[in-house]
Scaffold this active site. Sequence first.
Site, PDB file in Angstrom:
ATOM      1  N   HIS A  47       0.829  -1.379  -0.109  1.00 37.90           N
ATOM      2  CA  HIS A  47       0.110   0.027   0.014  1.00 37.90           C
ATOM      3  C   HIS A  47       0.838   1.174   0.115  1.00 37.90           C
ATOM      4  O   HIS A  47       0.485   2.288  -0.737  1.00 37.90           O
ATOM      5  CB  HIS A  47      -0.796  -0.130   1.310  1.00 37.90           C
ATOM      6  CG  HIS A  47      -1.683   1.212   1.338  1.00 37.90           C
ATOM      7  ND1 HIS A  47      -1.385   2.206   2.375  1.00 37.90           N
ATOM      8  CD2 HIS A  47      -2.638   1.699   0.618  1.00 37.90           C
ATOM      9  CE1 HIS A  47      -2.566   3.150   2.014  1.00 37.90           C
ATOM     10  NE2 HIS A  47      -3.279   3.032   1.427  1.00 37.90           N
ATOM     11  N   GLU A  50       2.274   2.022  -3.280  1.00 41.06           N
ATOM     12  CA  GLU A  50       0.936   2.767  -4.437  1.00 41.06           C
ATOM     13  C   GLU A  50       1.028   4.478  -4.008  1.00 41.06           C
ATOM     14  O   GLU A  50       0.946   5.032  -5.005  1.00 41.06           O
ATOM     15  CB  GLU A  50      -0.367   1.910  -3.932  1.00 41.06           C
ATOM     16  CG  GLU A  50      -1.430   3.168  -4.337  1.00 41.06           C
ATOM     17  CD  GLU A  50      -2.654   2.845  -3.328  1.00 41.06           C
ATOM     18  OE1 GLU A  50      -3.480   3.766  -3.399  1.00 41.06           O
ATOM     19  OE2 GLU A  50      -2.996   1.531  -2.918  1.00 41.06           O
ATOM     20  N   HIS A  51       1.279   4.497  -2.932  1.00 43.22           N
ATOM     21  CA  HIS A  51       1.247   6.088  -2.236  1.00 43.22           C
ATOM     22  C   HIS A  51       2.601   6.790  -2.825  1.00 43.22           C
ATOM     23  O   HIS A  51       2.530   7.995  -3.483  1.00 43.22           O
ATOM     24  CB  HIS A  51       1.139   6.229  -1.050  1.00 43.22           C
ATOM     25  CG  HIS A  51      -0.065   6.229  -0.372  1.00 43.22           C
ATOM     26  ND1 HIS A  51      -0.505   7.017   0.346  1.00 43.22           N
ATOM     27  CD2 HIS A  51      -0.726   5.226  -0.303  1.00 43.22           C
ATOM     28  CE1 HIS A  51      -1.862   6.886   0.792  1.00 43.22           C
ATOM     29  NE2 HIS A  51      -2.269   5.690   0.490  1.00 43.22           N
ATOM     30  N   GLU A 127      -4.171   7.736   7.756  1.00 45.20           N
ATOM     31  CA  GLU A 127      -5.386   6.933   7.236  1.00 45.20           C
ATOM     32  C   GLU A 127      -5.470   5.891   8.039  1.00 45.20           C
ATOM     33  O   GLU A 127      -6.642   5.546   8.228  1.00 45.20           O
ATOM     34  CB  GLU A 127      -4.765   6.575   5.819  1.00 45.20           C
ATOM     35  CG  GLU A 127      -5.768   5.770   5.022  1.00 45.20           C
ATOM     36  CD  GLU A 127      -5.245   5.382   3.574  1.00 45.20           C
ATOM     37  OE1 GLU A 127      -5.602   4.671   2.960  1.00 45.20           O
ATOM     38  OE2 GLU A 127      -4.120   5.623   3.369  1.00 45.20           O
TER      39      GLU A 127
END
Length: 430
Positions: A47, A50-51, A127
């Site tokens: 993840h 992805e950022h 997040e």
Amino acid sequence: MGVEVSRLSNGLTVATETLPSIESVALGVWVKSGARNEHDNEHGMAHLLEHMAFKGTNKRSAFQIASEIEDVGGEINAATSVETTSFYARVLGDDVPLAMDLLADILTESKFDPGELEREQHVILQEIGAAHDTPDDVVFDHFTETAFRHQTVGRSILGTAETVQSFTSKQLHAFIERQYGAEKMVVVAAGNIKHDAFVREVEKRLGGFRAKADGVVPQYAQYVGGDYREHRDLQDAQIVLGFEGRAYHVRDFYASHVLSMILGGGMSSRLFQEVREKRGLCYSVYAFHWGFSDTGLFGVHAATGQGNIDELVPVIISELEKAGTSIGQDELDRARAQYRAGLIMSGESASSRASQIARQLLLFGRPIAKEELMERLANLTIDRLTDLSARLFSTKPTIAAVGPVGALAPYEAIHAALPDANGGTRRLAV
């Protein structure tokens, strides 16, 4: 014209579908590597990658990546799932070369600058905190973690604060080297696109990408089930009751999807009508089925007030039991119609169609024609669905609950109340 597929010399699969009525193009690179491919000390790395994809390359700064795509009115993004990661864009037809160049750049030339990495780690910590503060999100994290205890397939995609803060640029580069190889990647475009021209664009930019990656095959999933409860001082309770579902490749995969629609796929579904409309026991209830490469999860989610919990769960169990003995032809026909309409509507979106083709190529090695899917739906029978229901809901359950859940019956009582695999009827007192 249908889907056209080519394979480059390095093993990279390239697929397109021309949609004549659409002037834009949705394109992207999908990788058969996601959260499930992480080692224990890498929880959340897929993840984070992805950022970091848009935080600068050896050729472009983060601002240049954003401004170049937006200068032509396009958009670019990425997503991480349990088993895949995707990097995708949407542009007008003439701007496909630019979009493909940007996607290739972030895949092959990302710097993972330490300063950018620190800032993005801070963003993800926020997040994680926001997800923890959202009960209808966190209940599903606990649901999967309980269903597949101590396994990567069941872990939260976001990772933990401790793991995310520990990652370095070197680790991110090593993860890509280990997981991203052309043989487990597909490049797909849908919309105003010409196949041969697109293949040339991909070949120019990714034809030299390494053919294979050394990533270890993920651990085979073992569904274990169990119980998780988190008492919080909230206005409503979030409850998920689930069972082991079916993997993509097994016979009952599509039947499980149709069964979820019959039970809780819309306002006419059994659970919505019985639990919400007739009894008013909750404000939200639905059924779902998630498939993975070697397992799946079938579940029912309900959100309700504290005072309705003790009555709600027995009613849900009763509806699951009924599905094992009786499903109407009208219900099956309605679920088929919902499935068919969903396929056709998604086919009218270039982005949805590109994503669908990519998933099929990664999972099945080929695009699946709409007619083939319709045939599979047509072959479903009431006897097959009732048989699936009887088998599915007599297995060990997974329960996750967050909120004022003190009135929720003990796990053992709920398990004992579920349908008997031998056809017996059991009850949970209301």
